[in-house]
Design an enzyme around this catalytic site. Structure first.
Site, mmCIF file in Angstrom:
data_model
loop_
_atom_site.group_PDB
_atom_site.id
_atom_site.type_symbol
_atom_site.label_atom_id
_atom_site.label_comp_id
_atom_site.label_asym_id
_atom_site.label_seq_id
_atom_site.Cartn_x
_atom_site.Cartn_y
_atom_site.Cartn_z
ATOM 1 N N GLU A 1 -10.087 -2.753 15.222
ATOM 2 C CA GLU A 1 -8.908 -3.309 15.895
ATOM 3 C C GLU A 1 -8.551 -2.559 17.179
ATOM 4 O O GLU A 1 -7.766 -3.048 17.982
ATOM 5 C CB GLU A 1 -7.652 -3.361 15.011
ATOM 6 C CG GLU A 1 -7.809 -4.236 13.790
ATOM 7 C CD GLU A 1 -6.549 -4.270 12.925
ATOM 8 O OE1 GLU A 1 -5.452 -4.022 13.428
ATOM 9 O OE2 GLU A 1 -6.694 -4.558 11.730
ATOM 10 N N HIS B 1 -5.333 0.098 1.340
ATOM 11 C CA HIS B 1 -5.860 -1.201 1.787
ATOM 12 C C HIS B 1 -6.988 -1.004 2.798
ATOM 13 O O HIS B 1 -7.699 -1.953 3.116
ATOM 14 C CB HIS B 1 -4.746 -2.085 2.351
ATOM 15 C CG HIS B 1 -4.297 -1.724 3.719
ATOM 16 N ND1 HIS B 1 -3.578 -0.584 4.001
ATOM 17 C CD2 HIS B 1 -4.494 -2.333 4.911
ATOM 18 C CE1 HIS B 1 -3.344 -0.523 5.299
ATOM 19 N NE2 HIS B 1 -3.894 -1.574 5.872
ATOM 20 N N GLU C 1 1.733 2.802 13.146
ATOM 21 C CA GLU C 1 0.685 2.677 12.128
ATOM 22 C C GLU C 1 -0.386 1.810 12.772
ATOM 23 O O GLU C 1 -0.314 0.590 12.744
ATOM 24 C CB GLU C 1 1.260 2.063 10.856
ATOM 25 C CG GLU C 1 0.373 2.318 9.654
ATOM 26 C CD GLU C 1 -0.801 1.357 9.577
ATOM 27 O OE1 GLU C 1 -1.801 1.552 10.328
ATOM 28 O OE2 GLU C 1 -0.722 0.421 8.774
ATOM 29 N N ASP D 1 0.888 -1.163 0.000
ATOM 30 C CA ASP D 1 0.000 0.000 0.000
ATOM 31 C C ASP D 1 0.929 1.216 0.000
ATOM 32 O O ASP D 1 1.413 1.664 1.037
ATOM 33 C CB ASP D 1 -0.886 -0.028 1.252
ATOM 34 C CG ASP D 1 -1.835 1.167 1.325
ATOM 35 O OD1 ASP D 1 -1.566 2.186 0.661
ATOM 36 O OD2 ASP D 1 -2.826 1.068 2.056
HETATM 37 N N1 SAH Z 1 4.518 -0.824 11.686
HETATM 38 C C1 SAH Z 1 4.305 -1.874 10.709
HETATM 39 C C2 SAH Z 1 3.147 -2.805 11.067
HETATM 40 C C3 SAH Z 1 1.801 -2.120 11.278
HETATM 41 S S1 SAH Z 1 0.490 -3.275 11.592
HETATM 42 C C4 SAH Z 1 4.113 -1.245 9.351
HETATM 43 O O1 SAH Z 1 3.861 -0.032 9.283
HETATM 44 O O2 SAH Z 1 4.186 -1.935 8.335
HETATM 45 C C5 SAH Z 1 0.284 -3.207 13.317
HETATM 46 C C6 SAH Z 1 1.232 -4.096 14.113
HETATM 47 O O3 SAH Z 1 0.975 -3.838 15.480
HETATM 48 C C7 SAH Z 1 1.023 -5.590 13.925
HETATM 49 O O4 SAH Z 1 2.258 -6.196 13.565
HETATM 50 C C8 SAH Z 1 0.523 -6.099 15.284
HETATM 51 O O5 SAH Z 1 1.038 -7.385 15.638
HETATM 52 C C9 SAH Z 1 1.070 -5.026 16.239
HETATM 53 N N2 SAH Z 1 0.293 -4.823 17.469
HETATM 54 C C10 SAH Z 1 -1.039 -4.588 17.585
HETATM 55 N N3 SAH Z 1 -1.392 -4.436 18.860
HETATM 56 C C11 SAH Z 1 -0.245 -4.557 19.607
HETATM 57 C C12 SAH Z 1 0.048 -4.499 21.004
HETATM 58 N N4 SAH Z 1 -0.905 -4.279 21.890
HETATM 59 N N5 SAH Z 1 1.330 -4.671 21.402
HETATM 60 C C13 SAH Z 1 2.312 -4.912 20.487
HETATM 61 N N6 SAH Z 1 2.096 -4.977 19.147
HETATM 62 C C14 SAH Z 1 0.836 -4.797 18.712
#
Ligand code: SAH
Length: 320
Positions: A148, A288, A139, A42
């Site tokens: 979420e 996305h 993100e 994306d």
């Molecule tokens: N920063 C990356 C991934 C974003 S997706 C990028 O920009 O490509 C969000 C990520 O947050 C996922 O990998 C998920 O496993 C993580 N995540 C969500 N809730 C979380 C929490 N409470 N503690 C740690 N990681 C978390």
């Protein structure tokens, strides 16, 4: 993510949930590389974060940066390349095992500064190697911004670790609502249940109405103005602000039928040299996140200039 079920099905035994709770389900859905591939490809999303970091080296230079939910580590690597003194990435998903390899490979092969530490665990539970950070990048946005509920996690990290005067990237988000004409697709998705090989399946039709549909909407279907219903300031908001009711008033632009309300959001990096916007509305390049469609059981017939009054209630799912 709508893709989660197939991603779970394809994931390795290393990430199989122990007790099948929704928390296991959610975090494991990020263990498979497919979901990260979708996010990285994306380009609207990833390039906006890249610009927000690379174009603001003066803010990142010699700073301690925390990436909440680092996934593959892409934002950590942007921050390290932008001159951060130390970058800490936290993720609870098994993807972080791959991210360690990715960071090590880039330190060895592409000149990435060796300043990144990855911590596996839930942000709410982990203990970071530092007491304070200067910048938080994350993100966290979901469908309709809040799906979420990951922003809550960013707020926990902010309140625990962000130094006074510290910056959050991105720091603003606005949720919009408008209304669309969508007779054909509504018939295909909803009325279709009225005659399934000669049988009625109203129970499923009811469920289809309850669940919003995430899809890309043609901007020509939009038949009202679009209005902001909520703006959040990630620097200052609280978890309570994310449980809200918003009254809205839309104005019809044509004589037409309204079959659904449409929701989407903008995210803004206002600390950037020039404010940088990540838009997800139908008139922009699709991301996305697409848009979110809330179908009405009965269409509204509108004349140009007529008003539609509504109220939107948004709250986290208590069980998940
Ligand atoms: N920063 C990356 C991934 C974003 S997706 C990028 O920009 O490509 C969000 C990520 O947050 C996922 O990998 C998920 O496993 C993580 N995540 C969500 N809730 C979380 C929490 N409470 N503690 C740690 N990681 C978390």
């Amino acid at each position: 993510q709508t893709e989660a079920p197939s991603v779970i099905g394809a994931s390795s035994s290393a990430s199989t949930s122990k007790d099948g709770t929704s928390a296991d389900y959610y975090f494991n859905s990020y263990a498979h590389f497919g979901i990260h591939e979708e996010m990285l490809k994306d380009t609207v999303r990833t390039k906006t974060y890249m610009r927000a970091i690379y174009d603001n080296k003066h803010l990142f230079k010699d700073k301690v940066v925390l990436d909440v939910g680092c996934g593959t580590g892409i934002l950590c690597m942007f921050a390290a390349k932008a001159g951060a003194k130390q970058v800490i990435g936290v993720d609870c998903s098994d993807i972080i095992e791959q991210s360690r390899k990715i960071v090590a490979q880039n330190v060895a092969e592409t000149g990435l500064p060796d300043v990144i530490t990855l911590v596996k665990g839930k942000m709410e539970d982990v203990v970071l190697p530092v007491a304070q950070v200067d910048i938080i990048v994350s993100e966290w946005m979901g469908y309709f911004l809040f799906y979420e509920s990951m922003l809550d996690t960013v707020l926990v990290a902010r309140d625990k670790y962000l130094a006074p005067g510290g910056l959050v990237f991105p720091d603003k988000a606005t949720l919009y609502i408008s209304a669309i004409e969508d007779g054909d697709y509504k018939a295909e998705k909803m009325d279709w249940w009225d005659d399934v090989y000669g049988f009625k399946m109203s129970a499923l039709k009811e469920l289809a109405y309850v669940e919003p549909i995430v899809d890309c909407v043609d901007p020509r279907q939009v038949v009202t103005d679009a209005i902001p219903i909520l703006t959040i300031d990630v620097q200052t908001c609280t978890a309570a602000d994310l449980d809200f009711t918003a009254k809205f008033e839309l104005t019809s632009l044509y004589n037409d039928h309204v079959h659904a309300f449409l929701g989407y959001f903008d995210t803004v990096f206002t600390h950037s040299h020039k404010p940088l916007v990540l838009p997800t509305g139908p008139e922009h390049t699709n991301t996305h996140w697409k848009q979110t469609v809330f179908y009405l059981r009965d269409p509204i017939t509108c004349k140009e200039g007529e008003k539609i009054y509504g109220e939107l209630r948004c709250s986290p799912n208590k069980d998940n």
